[in-house]
Scaffold this motif. Sequence first.
Motif, PDB file in Angstrom:
ATOM      1  N   LYS A   1     -36.898 -37.238  30.799  1.00 47.53           N
ATOM      2  CA  LYS A   1     -38.303 -37.464  31.151  1.00 47.53           C
ATOM      3  C   LYS A   1     -38.895 -36.241  31.850  1.00 47.53           C
ATOM      4  O   LYS A   1     -40.056 -35.872  31.599  1.00 47.53           O
ATOM      5  CB  LYS A   1     -38.431 -38.690  32.057  1.00 47.53           C
ATOM      6  CG  LYS A   1     -38.190 -40.008  31.340  1.00 47.53           C
ATOM      7  CD  LYS A   1     -38.300 -41.163  32.329  1.00 47.53           C
ATOM      8  CE  LYS A   1     -38.133 -42.484  31.641  1.00 47.53           C
ATOM      9  NZ  LYS A   1     -38.237 -43.624  32.576  1.00 47.53           N
ATOM     10  N   ASP A   2     -38.104 -35.595  32.706  1.00 52.15           N
ATOM     11  CA  ASP A   2     -38.599 -34.382  33.375  1.00 52.15           C
ATOM     12  C   ASP A   2     -38.932 -33.306  32.349  1.00 52.15           C
ATOM     13  O   ASP A   2     -39.950 -32.609  32.459  1.00 52.15           O
ATOM     14  CB  ASP A   2     -37.542 -33.859  34.356  1.00 52.15           C
ATOM     15  CG  ASP A   2     -37.439 -34.714  35.611  1.00 52.15           C
ATOM     16  OD1 ASP A   2     -38.353 -35.527  35.853  1.00 52.15           O
ATOM     17  OD2 ASP A   2     -36.428 -34.575  36.338  1.00 52.15           O
ATOM     18  N   TYR A   3     -38.088 -33.173  31.341  1.00 48.53           N
ATOM     19  CA  TYR A   3     -38.329 -32.187  30.288  1.00 48.53           C
ATOM     20  C   TYR A   3     -39.597 -32.535  29.519  1.00 48.53           C
ATOM     21  O   TYR A   3     -40.426 -31.659  29.226  1.00 48.53           O
ATOM     22  CB  TYR A   3     -37.128 -32.147  29.343  1.00 48.53           C
ATOM     23  CG  TYR A   3     -37.219 -31.112  28.231  1.00 48.53           C
ATOM     24  CD1 TYR A   3     -36.801 -29.800  28.435  1.00 48.53           C
ATOM     25  CD2 TYR A   3     -37.712 -31.452  26.974  1.00 48.53           C
ATOM     26  CE1 TYR A   3     -36.869 -28.858  27.426  1.00 48.53           C
ATOM     27  CE2 TYR A   3     -37.786 -30.511  25.952  1.00 48.53           C
ATOM     28  CZ  TYR A   3     -37.362 -29.213  26.184  1.00 48.53           C
ATOM     29  OH  TYR A   3     -37.435 -28.283  25.183  1.00 48.53           O
TER      30      TYR A   3
ATOM     31  N   ASP B   1     -46.839 -41.135  27.927  1.00 47.92           N
ATOM     32  CA  ASP B   1     -46.334 -42.486  28.180  1.00 47.92           C
ATOM     33  C   ASP B   1     -45.487 -42.972  27.003  1.00 47.92           C
ATOM     34  O   ASP B   1     -44.458 -43.627  27.199  1.00 47.92           O
ATOM     35  CB  ASP B   1     -47.494 -43.455  28.417  1.00 47.92           C
ATOM     36  CG  ASP B   1     -48.119 -43.287  29.798  1.00 47.92           C
ATOM     37  OD1 ASP B   1     -47.487 -42.626  30.651  1.00 47.92           O
ATOM     38  OD2 ASP B   1     -49.224 -43.813  30.013  1.00 47.92           O
ATOM     39  N   GLU B   2     -45.913 -42.655  25.788  1.00 49.45           N
ATOM     40  CA  GLU B   2     -45.164 -43.055  24.602  1.00 49.45           C
ATOM     41  C   GLU B   2     -43.803 -42.358  24.578  1.00 49.45           C
ATOM     42  O   GLU B   2     -42.782 -42.963  24.239  1.00 49.45           O
ATOM     43  CB  GLU B   2     -45.964 -42.718  23.346  1.00 49.45           C
ATOM     44  CG  GLU B   2     -45.394 -43.287  22.058  1.00 49.45           C
ATOM     45  CD  GLU B   2     -46.208 -42.913  20.832  1.00 49.45           C
ATOM     46  OE1 GLU B   2     -45.766 -43.256  19.721  1.00 49.45           O
ATOM     47  OE2 GLU B   2     -47.266 -42.263  20.975  1.00 49.45           O
ATOM     48  N   ALA B   3     -43.777 -41.091  24.973  1.00 50.04           N
ATOM     49  CA  ALA B   3     -42.519 -40.351  25.013  1.00 50.04           C
ATOM     50  C   ALA B   3     -41.572 -40.930  26.050  1.00 50.04           C
ATOM     51  O   ALA B   3     -40.371 -41.111  25.793  1.00 50.04           O
ATOM     52  CB  ALA B   3     -42.788 -38.876  25.300  1.00 50.04           C
ATOM     53  N   LEU B   4     -42.099 -41.247  27.225  1.00 51.20           N
ATOM     54  CA  LEU B   4     -41.252 -41.801  28.283  1.00 51.20           C
ATOM     55  C   LEU B   4     -40.694 -43.156  27.869  1.00 51.20           C
ATOM     56  O   LEU B   4     -39.531 -43.469  28.138  1.00 51.20           O
ATOM     57  CB  LEU B   4     -42.058 -41.921  29.579  1.00 51.20           C
ATOM     58  CG  LEU B   4     -42.643 -40.607  30.130  1.00 51.20           C
ATOM     59  CD1 LEU B   4     -43.387 -40.860  31.439  1.00 51.20           C
ATOM     60  CD2 LEU B   4     -41.562 -39.558  30.335  1.00 51.20           C
ATOM     61  N   ALA B   5     -41.512 -43.966  27.202  1.00 50.84           N
ATOM     62  CA  ALA B   5     -41.051 -45.278  26.736  1.00 50.84           C
ATOM     63  C   ALA B   5     -39.967 -45.114  25.678  1.00 50.84           C
ATOM     64  O   ALA B   5     -38.993 -45.883  25.641  1.00 50.84           O
ATOM     65  CB  ALA B   5     -42.226 -46.080  26.185  1.00 50.84           C
ATOM     66  N   ALA B   6     -40.115 -44.110  24.808  1.00 49.10           N
ATOM     67  CA  ALA B   6     -39.103 -43.866  23.768  1.00 49.10           C
ATOM     68  C   ALA B   6     -37.784 -43.434  24.388  1.00 49.10           C
ATOM     69  O   ALA B   6     -36.708 -43.840  23.931  1.00 49.10           O
ATOM     70  CB  ALA B   6     -39.610 -42.804  22.797  1.00 49.10           C
ATOM     71  N   ILE B   7     -37.855 -42.610  25.431  1.00 44.36           N
ATOM     72  CA  ILE B   7     -36.627 -42.188  26.126  1.00 44.36           C
ATOM     73  C   ILE B   7     -35.935 -43.391  26.742  1.00 44.36           C
ATOM     74  O   ILE B   7     -34.720 -43.574  26.612  1.00 44.36           O
ATOM     75  CB  ILE B   7     -36.962 -41.117  27.185  1.00 44.36           C
ATOM     76  CG1 ILE B   7     -37.393 -39.815  26.492  1.00 44.36           C
ATOM     77  CG2 ILE B   7     -35.772 -40.884  28.110  1.00 44.36           C
ATOM     78  CD1 ILE B   7     -38.030 -38.799  27.423  1.00 44.36           C
ATOM     79  N   ASP B   8     -36.717 -44.245  27.410  1.00 45.09           N
ATOM     80  CA  ASP B   8     -36.135 -45.456  28.000  1.00 45.09           C
ATOM     81  C   ASP B   8     -35.503 -46.335  26.934  1.00 45.09           C
ATOM     82  O   ASP B   8     -34.404 -46.878  27.128  1.00 45.09           O
ATOM     83  CB  ASP B   8     -37.218 -46.255  28.745  1.00 45.09           C
ATOM     84  CG  ASP B   8     -37.515 -45.680  30.128  1.00 45.09           C
ATOM     85  OD1 ASP B   8     -36.611 -45.031  30.712  1.00 45.09           O
ATOM     86  OD2 ASP B   8     -38.637 -45.885  30.626  1.00 45.09           O
ATOM     87  N   ALA B   9     -36.180 -46.471  25.790  1.00 44.97           N
ATOM     88  CA  ALA B   9     -35.657 -47.321  24.721  1.00 44.97           C
ATOM     89  C   ALA B   9     -34.296 -46.819  24.252  1.00 44.97           C
ATOM     90  O   ALA B   9     -33.368 -47.614  24.028  1.00 44.97           O
ATOM     91  CB  ALA B   9     -36.646 -47.366  23.558  1.00 44.97           C
TER      92      ALA B   9
ATOM     93  N   GLY C   1     -28.098 -43.841  20.784  1.00 46.53           N
ATOM     94  CA  GLY C   1     -29.028 -43.383  21.818  1.00 46.53           C
ATOM     95  C   GLY C   1     -28.368 -43.018  23.130  1.00 46.53           C
ATOM     96  O   GLY C   1     -29.057 -42.823  24.139  1.00 46.53           O
ATOM     97  N   ALA C   2     -27.035 -42.883  23.145  1.00 45.09           N
ATOM     98  CA  ALA C   2     -26.341 -42.518  24.382  1.00 45.09           C
ATOM     99  C   ALA C   2     -26.694 -41.105  24.820  1.00 45.09           C
ATOM    100  O   ALA C   2     -26.577 -40.753  25.998  1.00 45.09           O
ATOM    101  CB  ALA C   2     -24.830 -42.645  24.195  1.00 45.09           C
ATOM    102  N   GLU C   3     -27.094 -40.274  23.870  1.00 42.46           N
ATOM    103  CA  GLU C   3     -27.634 -38.947  24.177  1.00 42.46           C
ATOM    104  C   GLU C   3     -28.958 -38.806  23.435  1.00 42.46           C
ATOM    105  O   GLU C   3     -29.153 -39.392  22.370  1.00 42.46           O
ATOM    106  CB  GLU C   3     -26.663 -37.852  23.734  1.00 42.46           C
ATOM    107  CG  GLU C   3     -27.103 -36.443  24.113  1.00 42.46           C
ATOM    108  CD  GLU C   3     -26.032 -35.388  23.836  1.00 42.46           C
ATOM    109  OE1 GLU C   3     -26.417 -34.253  23.520  1.00 42.46           O
ATOM    110  OE2 GLU C   3     -24.830 -35.715  23.921  1.00 42.46           O
ATOM    111  N   VAL C   4     -29.873 -38.033  24.025  1.00 38.58           N
ATOM    112  CA  VAL C   4     -31.225 -37.911  23.469  1.00 38.58           C
ATOM    113  C   VAL C   4     -31.578 -36.442  23.326  1.00 38.58           C
ATOM    114  O   VAL C   4     -31.231 -35.617  24.193  1.00 38.58           O
ATOM    115  CB  VAL C   4     -32.248 -38.638  24.366  1.00 38.58           C
ATOM    116  CG1 VAL C   4     -33.676 -38.252  24.012  1.00 38.58           C
ATOM    117  CG2 VAL C   4     -32.075 -40.142  24.257  1.00 38.58           C
TER     118      VAL C   4
END
Length: 427
Positions: free
Chosen positions: A130-132, A160-168, A178-181
């Motif tokens: 998320k920081d990236y 916001d869409e990117a952060l939600a995708a990372i969380d997903a 999804g263990a690594e992104v």
Amino acid sequence: MNVLLIGSGGREHALAWKLSASPLLGKLYAAPGNPGIAREAEIAALDAEDHGAVASFCKEKDIGLVVVGPEAPLVAGLSDHLRAAGIRVFGPSQAAARLEGSKGFTKDLCARFAIPTAAYGRFQNAEDAKDYARARGAPIVVKADGLAAGKGVTVATTLDEALAAIDACFDGAFGGAGAEVVVEEFLTGEEVSFFCLCDGRTALPFGSAQDHKRVGDGDTGPNTGGMGAYSPAPVMTPAMSERVMREIVEPTMRGMAELGSPFSGVLFAGLMITADGPKLIEYNVRFGDPECQVLMMRLKDDLLILLNAAADGQLAHMSARWYAEAALTVVMAAKGYPGAVERGSVIGGLDRVPEGVELFHAGTSERDGRIVANGGRVLSVTATGRTVTEAQARAYAAIDTIDWPEGFCRRDIGFRAVEREKSERGA
């Protein structure tokens, strides 16, 4: 030569259709197959995850070549097991299949061997990812590292869409994939699929296509496994193809050999043709689906001869010839796709599809002598024409003969090429 084809989708039906035309073919087996493939091959009750059972079947049936269609068996090492048993295979080793099995591996390969691609970061926890993303801003792309059936990529237009995708990803939406992104720069340009047959040393250009990933007309809605495709891709001029080979494919082949994992099989480069030239979006290690359907319709040569040459390291002596006609395929999917779908609805009218249009089965099964839907993407209706416009008209005319109220399709497959052709006619 007896051949075993692994897989059950529209890609495998297209491969079975093309392989069955070879005079070299003895008997074609397919596992697990589908009702469409069953018209071209004998269905074998095999589980591709049971490598020992596959090897035993090959010995029993005197299989001269195994053609692995989908990516999961390749990433799981089926090719390695078969080769160790002395069985010839068309498909990469498990180590070489990391090009698809790990997006992070491929991005690192690009960085090491100066292959043009989007700027990126690899992350094993949500906060760093998320920081990236916050530092780079939107639009930005979020990818689950592993195999996610074509659904692990989010092109985020907002932060916001990117952060939600990372969380997903990290919350398990794609399981272990999804263990690594990977979070990467959004590229602007025209997307294209470019294929090569490879034998560990030589890469033979094997056609181009453009597919339509989003579920809705006008490229709207969520990404899917692919709602349609056409070939050839107009943006892949001879000069651009030569540049892709020189800047992307050949360094990849050299790099994989240097890493001790020479690549043999299909190398499928997903590219973005940007203002600065071609950049690699991702690699797949098998034919695309639905791109395979249009490639097989256009291929003039004997597919089995080419796959044998790849398996034997003899592609340096081969070429691939193509019919000048365009090919276009439209995917008919069950309502609800790419989300949850209902299975079992009856598909009628398949015998009314006009001659010259190929109907490749994907998610179908047979019940009481009738074809029923058994998946998300169910049929690939594929036609050829002197132009993409003509191929598109033939494909949709065929679709209009099919009686399946529980299904849907996009009605604009090939729209970019159709607009380009219209503009050229008016020029």
